[in-house]
Each structure stands twice: as C-alpha cells, then as structure tokens.
Enzyme design. Structure first.
Site, PDB file in Angstrom:
ATOM      1  N   ASP A 108       0.817  -1.215   0.000  1.00  0.00           N
ATOM      2  CA  ASP A 108       0.000   0.000   0.000  1.00  0.00           C
ATOM      3  C   ASP A 108       0.849   1.263   0.000  1.00  0.00           C
ATOM      4  OD1 ASP A 108      -2.214  -1.610   0.050  1.00  0.00           O
ATOM      5  OD2 ASP A 108      -2.590  -1.355   2.198  1.00  0.00           O
ATOM      6  N   GLY A 109       1.931   1.282   0.782  1.00  0.00           N
ATOM      7  CA  GLY A 109       2.782   2.476   0.850  1.00  0.00           C
ATOM      8  C   GLY A 109       3.429   2.800  -0.480  1.00  0.00           C
TER       9      GLY A 109
END
Length: 97
Positions: free
Chosen positions: A66-67
């Site tokens: 996600d990052g």
C-alpha cells in the site's frame, strides 16, 4: 503505451524475480521500460529516479504494498498527471519451482 515505468518495493526478492520475466516480455512487445536504480541494477538495466521516470513515461506499473502504491500515485497524479496501475504485493503470484 510504449514508455512504461515500473516502481516496486525495493526490498522484495519476489518482485525482483517477477520482473526478471516481465521486463523482457514488455520489451519483446515493443515497450521501453524504465526502472528505479536499485531494482534496475539487480536486473542489469539502466535506472531512473521516480521523478525522472515520471517525466519520461506514459504510464507507471506499481508492484508493492500500500505504501509503495500510494506514494507513487501521489507523485504521478499530482505532479505529472500520469495514471498509476498496480497490484498489491500480496496479489503477485509466486512462481513455483
């Protein structure tokens, strides 16, 4: 699209392994592929920073968590109006064998 950037989670051996087959496939099908320097070095390719990549490519594929996805999306969309596409690292199929 002929100019494709690939941004990955840099510490993922699974993604590096996947790119070992994916990058040659993209090139065989007429794409110019740009990778970040750390990943490019592991694959024997020439690399560019995400900022340089964003100026040069038509689209970006993001392979990571996600990052990685959110950071790349912010850079591409806000600064350069480039749409990111990607896959969560947990959804990248692993090769068996």
């Amino acid at each position: 699209m002929k100019k494709i950037g690939i941004v990955t989670r840099k510490d993922s051996p699974e993604v590096t392994e996947l790119l070992g087959g994916f990058v040659p496939w993209l090139k065989k099908n007429g794409a110019e592929v740009t990778l970040e320097p750390e990943v490019a070095q592991r694959l024997g390719e020439k690399g560019r920073s995400p900022e340089e990549m964003a100026r040069e490519v038509e689209a970006v594929i993001v392979l990571g968590g996600d990052g990685t996805m959110l950071g790349t999306a912010r850079l591409m969309a806000r600064r350069y109006s480039k749409p990111p596409g990607g896959s969560s690292r947990t959804n990248v199929p692993r090769r068996k064998g």
